[in-house]
Design a protein around this motif. Structure first.
Motif, PDB file in Angstrom:
ATOM      1  N   ALA A 103      18.629  54.539  49.068  1.00 20.37           N
ATOM      2  CA  ALA A 103      18.337  55.328  47.874  1.00 20.37           C
ATOM      3  C   ALA A 103      18.926  56.731  47.992  1.00 20.37           C
ATOM      4  N   LYS A 104      18.768  57.352  49.148  1.00 17.02           N
ATOM      5  CA  LYS A 104      19.301  58.701  49.341  1.00 17.02           C
ATOM      6  C   LYS A 104      20.820  58.719  49.195  1.00 17.02           C
ATOM      7  N   SER A 105      21.470  57.717  49.767  1.00 15.27           N
ATOM      8  CA  SER A 105      22.928  57.659  49.678  1.00 15.27           C
ATOM      9  C   SER A 105      23.385  57.473  48.237  1.00 15.27           C
ATOM     10  N   ALA A 106      22.694  56.611  47.493  1.00 16.89           N
ATOM     11  CA  ALA A 106      23.062  56.362  46.097  1.00 16.89           C
ATOM     12  C   ALA A 106      22.873  57.614  45.243  1.00 16.89           C
ATOM     13  N   ILE A 107      21.769  58.329  45.456  1.00 20.88           N
ATOM     14  CA  ILE A 107      21.494  59.536  44.663  1.00 20.88           C
ATOM     15  C   ILE A 107      22.439  60.667  45.057  1.00 20.88           C
ATOM     16  N   THR A 108      22.754  60.758  46.344  1.00 18.98           N
ATOM     17  CA  THR A 108      23.731  61.763  46.782  1.00 18.98           C
ATOM     18  C   THR A 108      25.077  61.510  46.122  1.00 18.98           C
ATOM     19  N   LYS A 109      25.504  60.257  46.103  1.00 19.11           N
ATOM     20  CA  LYS A 109      26.774  59.897  45.463  1.00 19.11           C
ATOM     21  C   LYS A 109      26.738  60.244  43.978  1.00 19.11           C
ATOM     22  N   HIS A 110      25.597  60.053  43.352  1.00 19.20           N
ATOM     23  CA  HIS A 110      25.441  60.396  41.937  1.00 19.20           C
ATOM     24  C   HIS A 110      25.646  61.894  41.723  1.00 19.20           C
ATOM     25  N   PHE A 111      25.021  62.706  42.560  1.00 18.57           N
ATOM     26  CA  PHE A 111      25.150  64.159  42.418  1.00 18.57           C
ATOM     27  C   PHE A 111      26.588  64.622  42.643  1.00 18.57           C
ATOM     28  N   LEU A 112      27.252  64.022  43.604  1.00 20.24           N
ATOM     29  CA  LEU A 112      28.611  64.450  43.939  1.00 20.24           C
ATOM     30  C   LEU A 112      29.658  63.851  43.003  1.00 20.24           C
ATOM     31  N   GLY A 113      29.244  62.937  42.131  1.00 17.34           N
ATOM     32  CA  GLY A 113      30.141  62.350  41.151  1.00 17.34           C
ATOM     33  C   GLY A 113      30.057  63.068  39.817  1.00 17.34           C
TER      34      GLY A 113
END
Length: 242
Positions: A52-62
């Motif tokens: 979940a953390k990785s997916a949300i981090t990717k969302h923020f950086l996208g």
């Protein structure tokens, strides 16, 4: 008959920044429990929210235009096959984490800044305690006078529970103090409002308070106390140490 070990001993003082923030806001009795949990790690597997953390981090950086890809990721996790009940629970918990973030996303107000990944992030030793900063991404803005201001962000999540304001203030203060320890060859200056703890359940962004530097110094002092107490902290009742 040999007794199966239940806990692994961490010989040298070590904890995550999340636990340090919890420690600073805790009662004396709760503080002893936190140190014990960090010193004696359960051997039994514990549910982690790495996916979940990785997916949300990717969302923020996208592009962050919407949360469609996050919703799809939660659905993908729930549809994945699992070999054990524990693996199934991990997938479900990570999907719940993502769903909770998506539900709260409309309320989330990040500072107006560029988001990026800072490759310099590493553990830091504060007065004998190794601290994992658990940074998810960095923030940067340029002022009207071309001064560069920077910060760091982390996530907190508890199912069905908002993050305590005082705990959040301590964790964001850690980020502010930690950011000052990084290489400053870029002439950037850490800024409280860019050092944020994001509550993935409530969608609240907790910025470091005005007394963040003082709080960070208090955390340094607390780490000295933690390091001094570490060796004398007994294991949990009934624990069998590996």
């Amino acid at each position: 008959m040999l007794t199966k070990p239940t806990h692994r001993l961490v010989k040298t003082p070590r904890m995550n920044a999340r636990y340090l923030a919890d420690y600073m806001a805790a009662s004396e009795r709760a503080r002893r429990t936190i140190i014990r949990r960090c010193k004696y790690r359960p051997i039994a597997r514990i549910i982690q929210h790495d996916r979940a953390k990785s997916a949300i981090t990717k969302h923020f950086l996208g592009a962050r235009a919407d949360c469609v890809t996050l919703t799809q990721e939660a659905e993908r996790l729930r549809a994945m096959l699992s070999d054990t009940d524990f693996d199934r629970e991990v997938l479900e918990n990570n999907a719940d984490y993502i769903d909770s973030f998506v539900a709260a996303y409309a309320n989330l107000k990040l500072p107006d800044a560029e988001l990026y990944r800072d490759d310099r992030i590493t553990d830091i030793v504060l007065n004998g305690v190794n601290i994992n900063p658990d940074v998810r991404f960095a923030l940067r803005r340029v002022t009207r006078t071309n001064a560069v201001k920077t910060g760091l962000a982390t996530f907190r999540y508890a199912k069905g529970k908002d993050l305590d304001d005082d705990v959040a203030a301590w964790q964001s203060s850690f980020l502010f103090g930690y950011r000052q320890t990084l290489d400053e060859s870029d002439q950037a200056t850490p800024e409280q409002k860019l050092c944020v703890t994001i509550d993935a359940h409530a969608g609240i962004v907790h910025a470091a308070p005005g007394d963040a530097l003082s709080r960070f110094r208090n955390m340094e002092a607390a780490c000295q106390s933690i390091a001094e107490r570490w060796a004398s902290v007994p294991p949990p009742d009934g624990a069998v140490i590996e």
